[in-house]
Design a protein around this motif. Sequence first.
Motif, mmCIF file in Angstrom:
data_model
loop_
_atom_site.group_PDB
_atom_site.id
_atom_site.type_symbol
_atom_site.label_atom_id
_atom_site.label_comp_id
_atom_site.label_asym_id
_atom_site.label_seq_id
_atom_site.Cartn_x
_atom_site.Cartn_y
_atom_site.Cartn_z
ATOM 1 N N ILE A 198 -20.986 -17.791 -5.037
ATOM 2 C CA ILE A 198 -22.253 -18.363 -4.470
ATOM 3 C C ILE A 198 -22.331 -19.607 -3.864
ATOM 4 O O ILE A 198 -22.851 -19.972 -2.555
ATOM 5 N N GLU A 199 -22.012 -20.542 -4.620
ATOM 6 C CA GLU A 199 -21.636 -21.875 -4.340
ATOM 7 C C GLU A 199 -20.947 -22.253 -2.975
ATOM 8 O O GLU A 199 -21.156 -22.861 -2.076
ATOM 9 N N THR A 200 -19.609 -21.426 -3.161
ATOM 10 C CA THR A 200 -19.045 -21.744 -1.871
ATOM 11 C C THR A 200 -19.467 -20.899 -0.491
ATOM 12 O O THR A 200 -19.671 -21.732 0.646
ATOM 13 N N ALA A 201 -20.083 -19.837 -0.530
ATOM 14 C CA ALA A 201 -21.061 -19.266 0.540
ATOM 15 C C ALA A 201 -22.095 -20.596 1.115
ATOM 16 O O ALA A 201 -22.464 -20.528 2.079
ATOM 17 N N GLU A 202 -22.924 -20.776 -0.102
ATOM 18 C CA GLU A 202 -23.869 -22.114 0.496
ATOM 19 C C GLU A 202 -23.474 -22.960 0.983
ATOM 20 O O GLU A 202 -24.137 -23.592 2.062
ATOM 21 N N LYS A 203 -22.429 -23.556 0.642
ATOM 22 C CA LYS A 203 -21.559 -24.820 1.105
ATOM 23 C C LYS A 203 -21.164 -24.208 2.756
ATOM 24 O O LYS A 203 -21.383 -25.183 3.427
ATOM 25 N N ARG A 204 -20.543 -23.258 2.744
ATOM 26 C CA ARG A 204 -20.160 -22.906 4.003
ATOM 27 C C ARG A 204 -21.262 -22.485 5.009
ATOM 28 O O ARG A 204 -21.227 -23.116 6.156
ATOM 29 N N PHE A 205 -22.209 -22.178 4.512
ATOM 30 C CA PHE A 205 -23.628 -21.847 5.675
ATOM 31 C C PHE A 205 -23.876 -23.174 5.879
ATOM 32 O O PHE A 205 -24.242 -23.562 7.180
#
Length: 350
Positions: A198-205
């Motif tokens: 989830i953290e990876t997805a948020e950072k990518r966004f």
Amino acid sequence: MTNLKSLIESFNELQALYRLKRERLDNWKDQFQQLEQEVKRLMMSFEQYYEQWGVSGQFEDEIKEKLNNRREGIRLSVKSVNRLFRKLNPEKPLEAGQAAFIFEEGLADRLSISRWKALKEGALQDPPLHLEKGGACKEFVGDVKVDKAVGNKDAKVPAGEQEYLEFTLEQGANTVHNIIEETILFNRCIVDELDSAIETAEKRFVTFMEKGVAPIMDGLYSGKHYAMDLTAELREAGYEQLEKVEEWLMIYNVLLSELQVLFDQFAVTLFAPAVGDIFDEYHHDPIGVVEDFNYQNEQIKEVVRYGLLYKKMIFNQNAFLIRPAQVIVVKNKVQNIIEEQRGTSDESGQ
């Protein structure tokens, strides 16, 4: 040793937490798929508008040159939009580890369904290895069912299994606790992996919006400001074809509206402080300081670049500032001296 009731509560809490985290990650996966489609739409629309917005021969050479320079800037914006898909990196999946979370059904299978029901109903207070001399032991240990005669001299236990049976009986008091504790530890690792995904997805966004989309917006706003200056200059000079020039320069509003569609779809909004607002180091990035006695110290004299704000839950925050607004801040030296002197006199009077 943790009692059985506490273990069951911890297990159930982890189940609920996993479902919540799983839903959040799945939502991010859906968002990125939608973002791919929106970027494709944006690429197509920018290309089409660029091709349509040529500079006709009706303009005088000087104006035509200026508009062609503007069109070259638009072409660079089109190229930047075409690079967005690569920056989105759709080939890189958003996923947690491959191990499967163990739900209630899985734990019931490991313990035996009858035992799990007893645990949930609170009827099973102590680990239930029931042994009687000369009787039989029927028990699930882990995933293995034990069904052996115990204390019966005539019972025949195959070689190699007797040792296992004796170990099982010796450890019987801990079997239920161990299985549940191991399951909880395993499930907690799965939840931690979900958190990381989830953290990876948020950072990518956030990175995509800040480093990919926002610079395109900045370039278009810069062009729009130039267009306003140009039209003001031509209006003052009484230029006859001013209306046609203004019509051509509407390209900036058109392309910015296309970007706005993307921002609206993904809960991103412009953060634009007003001139005269008090400087806030969290929301504002001071890129310059000026003296202006029409303003007080720490007031914003000019907004150079808009900020971006994400209006939904991200990084465990209800809203998140993707980037601050760049501003020019007022710092008046004379006013500073007066304030310092006032502070000194106040201290001496105390």
